[in-house]
Scaffold this motif. Structure first.
Motif, PDB file in Angstrom:
ATOM      1  N   GLU A  95       0.852  -1.190   0.000  1.00 48.98           N
ATOM      2  CA  GLU A  95       0.000   0.000   0.000  1.00 48.98           C
ATOM      3  C   GLU A  95       0.889   1.241   0.000  1.00 48.98           C
ATOM      4  N   SER A  96       0.309   2.386   0.288  1.00 47.46           N
ATOM      5  CA  SER A  96       1.033   3.656   0.160  1.00 47.46           C
ATOM      6  C   SER A  96       2.285   3.738   1.020  1.00 47.46           C
ATOM      7  N   VAL A  97       2.294   3.057   2.171  1.00 54.58           N
ATOM      8  CA  VAL A  97       3.491   3.073   3.030  1.00 54.58           C
ATOM      9  C   VAL A  97       4.701   2.577   2.251  1.00 54.58           C
ATOM     10  N   TYR A  98       4.511   1.511   1.453  1.00 58.05           N
ATOM     11  CA  TYR A  98       5.599   0.977   0.635  1.00 58.05           C
ATOM     12  C   TYR A  98       5.994   1.965  -0.460  1.00 58.05           C
ATOM     13  N   TYR A  99       5.006   2.486  -1.172  1.00 57.84           N
ATOM     14  CA  TYR A  99       5.308   3.363  -2.311  1.00 57.84           C
ATOM     15  C   TYR A  99       5.891   4.708  -1.868  1.00 57.84           C
ATOM     16  N   GLN A 100       5.559   5.126  -0.661  1.00 60.31           N
ATOM     17  CA  GLN A 100       6.121   6.376  -0.143  1.00 60.31           C
ATOM     18  C   GLN A 100       7.613   6.230   0.176  1.00 60.31           C
ATOM     19  N   SER A 101       8.073   4.978   0.313  1.00 56.73           N
ATOM     20  CA  SER A 101       9.491   4.742   0.589  1.00 56.73           C
ATOM     21  C   SER A 101      10.324   4.669  -0.683  1.00 56.73           C
ATOM     22  N   GLN A 102       9.655   4.718  -1.843  1.00 58.71           N
ATOM     23  CA  GLN A 102      10.361   4.654  -3.116  1.00 58.71           C
ATOM     24  C   GLN A 102      10.891   6.024  -3.511  1.00 58.71           C
ATOM     25  N   LYS A 103      11.802   6.049  -4.443  1.00 60.06           N
ATOM     26  CA  LYS A 103      12.342   7.318  -4.939  1.00 60.06           C
ATOM     27  C   LYS A 103      12.133   7.406  -6.452  1.00 60.06           C
ATOM     28  N   PRO A 104      11.290   8.351  -6.892  1.00 65.93           N
ATOM     29  CA  PRO A 104      10.518   9.307  -6.088  1.00 65.93           C
ATOM     30  C   PRO A 104       9.347   8.627  -5.381  1.00 65.93           C
ATOM     31  N   ALA A 105       8.891   9.229  -4.300  1.00 68.40           N
ATOM     32  CA  ALA A 105       7.783   8.678  -3.524  1.00 68.40           C
ATOM     33  C   ALA A 105       6.450   8.964  -4.222  1.00 68.40           C
ATOM     34  N   TYR A 106       5.526   8.054  -4.084  1.00 71.20           N
ATOM     35  CA  TYR A 106       4.171   8.258  -4.603  1.00 71.20           C
ATOM     36  C   TYR A 106       3.219   7.403  -3.784  1.00 71.20           C
ATOM     37  N   ARG A 107       1.932   7.539  -4.033  1.00 72.85           N
ATOM     38  CA  ARG A 107       0.920   6.829  -3.272  1.00 72.85           C
ATOM     39  C   ARG A 107       0.225   5.785  -4.148  1.00 72.85           C
ATOM     40  N   ALA A 108      -0.338   4.766  -3.513  1.00 69.23           N
ATOM     41  CA  ALA A 108      -1.155   3.792  -4.246  1.00 69.23           C
ATOM     42  C   ALA A 108      -2.369   4.506  -4.822  1.00 69.23           C
ATOM     43  N   ALA A 109      -2.774   4.119  -6.011  1.00 67.68           N
ATOM     44  CA  ALA A 109      -3.877   4.812  -6.681  1.00 67.68           C
ATOM     45  C   ALA A 109      -5.200   4.628  -5.953  1.00 67.68           C
ATOM     46  N   ASN A 110      -5.412   3.434  -5.357  1.00 74.58           N
ATOM     47  CA  ASN A 110      -6.702   3.099  -4.730  1.00 74.58           C
ATOM     48  C   ASN A 110      -7.858   3.359  -5.695  1.00 74.58           C
ATOM     49  N   GLU A 111      -7.634   3.039  -6.931  1.00 80.70           N
ATOM     50  CA  GLU A 111      -8.613   3.257  -7.993  1.00 80.70           C
ATOM     51  C   GLU A 111      -8.340   2.274  -9.118  1.00 80.70           C
ATOM     52  N   ARG A 112      -9.292   2.103  -9.985  1.00 80.93           N
ATOM     53  CA  ARG A 112      -9.144   1.183 -11.107  1.00 80.93           C
ATOM     54  C   ARG A 112      -7.988   1.608 -12.013  1.00 80.93           C
ATOM     55  N   LEU A 113      -7.472   0.672 -12.761  1.00 90.52           N
ATOM     56  CA  LEU A 113      -6.401   0.951 -13.712  1.00 90.52           C
ATOM     57  C   LEU A 113      -6.965   1.732 -14.900  1.00 90.52           C
ATOM     58  N   GLN A 114      -6.225   2.753 -15.335  1.00 91.32           N
ATOM     59  CA  GLN A 114      -6.647   3.541 -16.487  1.00 91.32           C
ATOM     60  C   GLN A 114      -6.059   3.010 -17.794  1.00 91.32           C
ATOM     61  N   TYR A 140     -10.144  -2.653 -20.239  1.00 92.49           N
ATOM     62  CA  TYR A 140     -11.357  -2.140 -20.887  1.00 92.49           C
ATOM     63  C   TYR A 140     -12.458  -3.199 -20.931  1.00 92.49           C
ATOM     64  N   PRO A 141     -13.701  -2.779 -20.620  1.00 97.67           N
ATOM     65  CA  PRO A 141     -14.076  -1.446 -20.172  1.00 97.67           C
ATOM     66  C   PRO A 141     -13.529  -1.151 -18.779  1.00 97.67           C
ATOM     67  N   LEU A 142     -13.320   0.125 -18.496  1.00 95.57           N
ATOM     68  CA  LEU A 142     -12.693   0.519 -17.243  1.00 95.57           C
ATOM     69  C   LEU A 142     -13.506   0.087 -16.028  1.00 95.57           C
ATOM     70  N   ASP A 143     -14.816  -0.029 -16.191  1.00 99.61           N
ATOM     71  CA  ASP A 143     -15.667  -0.447 -15.066  1.00 99.61           C
ATOM     72  C   ASP A 143     -15.588  -1.946 -14.806  1.00 99.61           C
ATOM     73  N   GLY A 144     -14.989  -2.693 -15.717  1.00101.12           N
ATOM     74  CA  GLY A 144     -14.877  -4.141 -15.548  1.00101.12           C
ATOM     75  C   GLY A 144     -16.243  -4.808 -15.547  1.00101.12           C
ATOM     76  N   GLY A 145     -16.262  -6.057 -15.084  1.00104.46           N
ATOM     77  CA  GLY A 145     -17.523  -6.753 -14.886  1.00104.46           C
ATOM     78  C   GLY A 145     -18.224  -7.248 -16.129  1.00104.46           C
ATOM     79  N   VAL A 146     -17.528  -7.341 -17.268  1.00103.12           N
ATOM     80  CA  VAL A 146     -18.180  -7.844 -18.483  1.00103.12           C
ATOM     81  C   VAL A 146     -17.650  -9.238 -18.811  1.00103.12           C
TER      82      VAL A 146
END
Length: 245
Positions: A95-114, A140-146
């Motif tokens: 989760e974000s704790v791991y990604y915040q330790s990366q260089k550069p730091a960033y957060r988990a998207a917590n959202e579907r893949l674009q 695709y579709p981004l909402d999944g479930g098909v």
């Protein structure tokens, strides 16, 4: 399709035939269209997150897909953590704790893949792994479930649908294509019992396609990747994604 009363999409259709060195002005166009509904949709994991039984089935399916591609199924944990809405890491996830330790730091998207390029940000997804996945998975579709189109799905994607689908059974399904209705799949005798319980998970038609095109003019090349959403009623397509490089 309207004239015949049949709605199915298969690799025997004109759209599936590759274009090679088609003259366009001073250039030559080569391209190929692929059915995105014939692939495993990674966004199914996000779409099913709030439905425990469905989520487990989708997770098991994703892990089978990775195993069939000889990839570590633990990568599915990291994929789920990237798309779910909590900050609680799964056993092999991050989760974000791991990604915040990366260089550069960033957060988990917590959202579907674009797009599939999002995978490069997820723990453990190397360029080689993404390249090996790209033929078999989609967002695709981004909402999944098909449901997956069994008229176009690769044999490994078909096997991933259920643990009881053997390589021989998947081959029998492929050999019987194209199917003009879902009922036609009942003639694949070995698939009857499994197909009955998976009826909502597969289909014989599509509306999302990707096109990869290259145009050559003299010594110069331009490549484009587009994702198209076809309107079943009108037959028109809208561009969901376009990248030129």
């Amino acid at each position: 399709d309207k004239q015949t009363g049949e709605k199915f999409d298969a690799l025997t259709d004109v759209w599936a035939m590759p274009i090679k060195n088609f003259a366009v002005g001073d250039g030559l166009l080569s391209g190929q269209i692929y059915d995105e509904r014939g692939k495993f949709n990674l966004n199914d994991l996000h779409a099913a997150a709030n439905y425990q039984t469905i989520f487990k089935a989708k997770t098991d399916r994703a892990r089978r897909m990775f195993e069939l591609l000889q990839l570590n199924p633990d990568l599915v944990d990291a994929l789920i953590d990237w798309t779910d809405q909590d900050d609680n890491p799964r056993p092999a996830g991050a989760e974000s704790v791991y990604y915040q330790s990366q260089k550069p730091a960033y957060r988990a998207a917590n959202e579907r893949l674009q797009s599939l390029t999002d995978l490069r940000l997820i723990k453990g997804f190397t360029p080689d792994i993404i390249d090996r996945l790209s033929r078999y998975v989609t967002v695709y579709p981004l909402d999944g479930g098909v449901p997956i189109n069994l008229n176009t799905a690769d044999i490994l994607v078909i096997q991933s649908l259920d643990a009881d689908i053997t390589p021989a059974m998947a081959s029998e399904i492929v050999q019987g294509r194209p199917y003009k209705t879902k009922v036609d799949l009942d003639r694949v005798s070995s698939f009857n019992e499994i197909g009955a319980r998976l009826r909502t998970d597969y289909d014989i038609k599509s509306e999302f396609y990707s096109a990869r095109m290259t145009i050559t003019v003299n010594e110069s090349n331009k490549t484009a990747h587009a994702v198209l959403h076809r309107d079943d009623n009108k037959g028109d397509s809208t561009v969901e994604y376009l990248r030129v490089f």
